[in-house]
Design a protein around this motif. Structure first.
Motif, PDB file in Angstrom:
ATOM      1  N   SER A   1       0.634  -1.335   0.272  1.00  0.00           N
ATOM      2  CA  SER A   1      -0.221  -0.244   0.194  1.00  0.00           C
ATOM      3  C   SER A   1       1.330   1.070  -0.166  1.00  0.00           C
ATOM      4  O   SER A   1       2.227   1.257   0.209  1.00  0.00           O
ATOM      5  CB  SER A   1      -0.886   0.377   1.228  1.00  0.00           C
ATOM      6  N   THR A   2       0.085   2.242  -0.912  1.00  0.00           N
ATOM      7  CA  THR A   2       0.416   3.462  -0.634  1.00  0.00           C
ATOM      8  C   THR A   2       0.333   4.356   0.444  1.00  0.00           C
ATOM      9  O   THR A   2       0.625   5.747   0.269  1.00  0.00           O
ATOM     10  CB  THR A   2       0.841   4.102  -1.912  1.00  0.00           C
ATOM     11  N   LEU A   3      -0.127   3.810   1.171  1.00  0.00           N
ATOM     12  CA  LEU A   3      -1.114   5.128   2.539  1.00  0.00           C
ATOM     13  C   LEU A   3       0.444   5.275   3.300  1.00  0.00           C
ATOM     14  O   LEU A   3       1.017   4.225   3.934  1.00  0.00           O
ATOM     15  CB  LEU A   3      -2.196   4.012   3.433  1.00  0.00           C
ATOM     16  N   SER A   4       0.161   5.993   3.657  1.00  0.00           N
ATOM     17  CA  SER A   4       1.119   7.234   5.309  1.00  0.00           C
ATOM     18  C   SER A   4       0.551   8.432   5.752  1.00  0.00           C
ATOM     19  O   SER A   4      -0.168   8.507   5.139  1.00  0.00           O
ATOM     20  CB  SER A   4       2.566   7.802   3.970  1.00  0.00           C
ATOM     21  N   LEU A   5       1.125   8.544   6.861  1.00  0.00           N
ATOM     22  CA  LEU A   5       0.487   9.089   7.625  1.00  0.00           C
ATOM     23  C   LEU A   5       0.411  10.590   7.224  1.00  0.00           C
ATOM     24  O   LEU A   5      -0.650  11.507   6.930  1.00  0.00           O
ATOM     25  CB  LEU A   5       1.435   9.485   9.041  1.00  0.00           C
ATOM     26  N   LEU A   6       1.275  10.773   6.284  1.00  0.00           N
ATOM     27  CA  LEU A   6       1.551  12.370   5.720  1.00  0.00           C
ATOM     28  C   LEU A   6       0.253  12.430   4.559  1.00  0.00           C
ATOM     29  O   LEU A   6       0.240  13.071   4.157  1.00  0.00           O
ATOM     30  CB  LEU A   6       3.514  12.514   4.978  1.00  0.00           C
ATOM     31  N   GLY A   7       0.562  11.121   3.389  1.00  0.00           N
ATOM     32  CA  GLY A   7      -0.589  10.995   2.142  1.00  0.00           C
ATOM     33  C   GLY A   7      -1.897  11.248   3.391  1.00  0.00           C
ATOM     34  O   GLY A   7      -3.020  11.820   2.503  1.00  0.00           O
ATOM     35  N   LEU A   8      -2.247  10.986   4.298  1.00  0.00           N
ATOM     36  CA  LEU A   8      -3.489  10.813   5.119  1.00  0.00           C
ATOM     37  C   LEU A   8      -4.291  12.046   5.568  1.00  0.00           C
ATOM     38  O   LEU A   8      -5.425  13.377   4.546  1.00  0.00           O
ATOM     39  CB  LEU A   8      -3.601   9.791   5.610  1.00  0.00           C
ATOM     40  N   VAL A   9      -2.706  12.968   5.538  1.00  0.00           N
ATOM     41  CA  VAL A   9      -3.168  14.267   5.872  1.00  0.00           C
ATOM     42  C   VAL A   9      -3.465  15.527   4.632  1.00  0.00           C
ATOM     43  O   VAL A   9      -4.379  16.715   4.920  1.00  0.00           O
ATOM     44  CB  VAL A   9      -1.583  15.262   6.905  1.00  0.00           C
ATOM     45  N   ARG A  10      -2.888  15.070   3.411  1.00  0.00           N
ATOM     46  CA  ARG A  10      -2.482  15.810   2.469  1.00  0.00           C
ATOM     47  C   ARG A  10      -3.933  15.210   2.050  1.00  0.00           C
ATOM     48  O   ARG A  10      -4.800  16.173   1.506  1.00  0.00           O
ATOM     49  CB  ARG A  10      -1.953  15.023   1.361  1.00  0.00           C
ATOM     50  N   HIS A  11      -4.736  14.369   1.871  1.00  0.00           N
ATOM     51  CA  HIS A  11      -5.528  13.682   1.245  1.00  0.00           C
ATOM     52  C   HIS A  11      -6.907  13.844   2.442  1.00  0.00           C
ATOM     53  O   HIS A  11      -8.151  14.522   1.611  1.00  0.00           O
ATOM     54  CB  HIS A  11      -5.623  12.185   1.726  1.00  0.00           C
ATOM     55  N   LEU A  12      -6.710  14.185   3.240  1.00  0.00           N
ATOM     56  CA  LEU A  12      -8.235  14.885   4.041  1.00  0.00           C
ATOM     57  C   LEU A  12      -7.749  16.553   3.718  1.00  0.00           C
ATOM     58  O   LEU A  12      -9.001  17.270   4.319  1.00  0.00           O
ATOM     59  CB  LEU A  12      -8.039  14.795   5.790  1.00  0.00           C
ATOM     60  N   ALA A  13      -6.944  17.259   4.475  1.00  0.00           N
ATOM     61  CA  ALA A  13      -7.236  18.299   3.721  1.00  0.00           C
ATOM     62  C   ALA A  13      -7.572  18.410   2.038  1.00  0.00           C
ATOM     63  O   ALA A  13      -8.482  19.571   2.203  1.00  0.00           O
ATOM     64  CB  ALA A  13      -5.303  18.964   3.099  1.00  0.00           C
ATOM     65  N   ASP A  14      -8.189  17.635   1.486  1.00  0.00           N
ATOM     66  CA  ASP A  14      -8.818  17.894  -0.005  1.00  0.00           C
ATOM     67  C   ASP A  14     -10.126  17.312  -0.038  1.00  0.00           C
ATOM     68  O   ASP A  14     -10.938  17.998  -0.399  1.00  0.00           O
ATOM     69  CB  ASP A  14      -8.180  16.768  -1.298  1.00  0.00           C
TER      70      ASP A  14
END
Length: 326
Positions: A205-218
């Motif tokens: 998976s490419t899921l990361s905590l940083l990716g979650l922050v960016r995703h949830l900002a969008d």
């Protein structure tokens, strides 16, 4: 250093919220274990209207100082000072203006947590002033001697603040408080990580905590700015050509981490102000996927979205450094 005190309304006079974040990090670095940060500031996040925007500052027989507030955007308010001074039988007027930051209690508590400071006291005072005390506590070593405690501390510490809101009340308050708790959980799961750790995923998976922050900002941007508010606000990190840009672009770069958190905080601040100003939860917008969408549905959907991704964050954080908790 055992204590750092920032009194008056100093924080709101800093140029940007990022400067507040940097100041808190510097304070945390300077404090000794169990050292305390004491801060007062004026909460300007809830807008005032009409005559309520005019605030008396001080008055004497020879001078009267009043200010009024002009809300520039979700981060800034412009303060206009109007000073009337008497000299003999004549009154003169002086006018000056300056920007101040709109800093809320939940936002500041989140920045303290990111800096490694544990909230000890947070209370409202007169005329919008707030008092915050945070302590730099030594992080206990992670141990599994007694087995994993995935629900440890639910009724104390950071959890008491996240989940300590009333369990009865009006619909808007309940939805807003539950969503705020979910947002705070995301911040807690990301606190204290290095840049490299924030980007770490659990392959394939490419899921990361940083990716979650960016995703949830969008996610925040779409469901508050674009739908009920009707703004032309494209996603910050994803696009039609790059739909996974929020996760694929989460590279271990300090500038990328800072930009992600700044974007997330900006969108959360906009959402908070929009919900507070909305006349009711039946305000509607249009979405290509869901068609007619009410603000009530948006709040419920955001709670659903955060709850799902905070489950991902639980697993990612435990894999990174073994940290457990709700």
């Amino acid at each position: 250093m055992t204590a750092i005190v920032c009194m008056g309304d100093t924080l709101t006079h800093l140029p940007r919220r990022a400067d507040v974040t940097a100041l808190l990090a510097d304070c945390a670095a300077a404090l000794a274990q169990n050292g305390r940060l004491v801060v007062t500031y004026r909460d300007l996040t809830r807008p005032l209207y009409g005559a309520d925007r005019f605030l008396p500052v001080r008055s004497t027989p020879d001078q009267v100082l009043t200010c009024f507030l002009e809300y520039v955007d979700q981060e800034t308010v412009l303060v206009h000072d109007v000073l009337h001074r008497r000299s003999g039988a004549t009154w003169t007027q002086q006018v000056g203006s300056y920007p101040k930051l709109r800093i809320g209690a939940d936002w500041l508590a989140g920045r303290c947590a990111e800096a490694g400071l544990t909230l000890e006291r947070d209370e409202a005072g007169p005329r919008g002033m707030r008092l915050l005390t945070a302590v730099k506590k030594e992080r206990p070593p992670i141990t599994n001697d007694a087995g994993p405690r995935r629900r440890g501390g639910v009724l104390g510490g950071d959890d008491a603040r996240r989940f300590g809101f009333p369990a009865a009340g009006d619909e808007r308050s309940m939805l807003v408080n539950v969503l705020a708790a979910q947002r705070a959980t995301l911040e807690l799961k990301c606190a204290g990580l290095t840049v490299e750790q924030a980007r770490r995923s659990a392959g394939p998976s490419t899921l990361s905590l940083l990716g979650l922050v960016r995703h949830l900002a969008d996610v925040e941007r779409r469901w508050f700015r674009r739908v009920p508010a009707g703004q032309n606000a494209p996603d910050r990190f994803s696009s039609t050509a790059d739909p996974d840009g929020d996760f694929d672009g989460a590279v271990p770069d300090p500038a990328v981490v800072t930009a992600a958190w700044e974007a997330w905080h900006e969108e959360v601040a906009f959402a908070g102000a929009y919900v507070a100003e909305a006349p009711h939860l039946d305000v509607e917008g249009h979405d290509a996927w869901r068609r007619r969408v009410s603000l009530r549905w948006v709040l419920i959907h955001l709670i659903e979205e955060y709850a799902r991704h905070n489950g991902h964050a639980d697993l990612l954080r435990e894999r990174i450094d073994g940290a457990l908790g709700v």
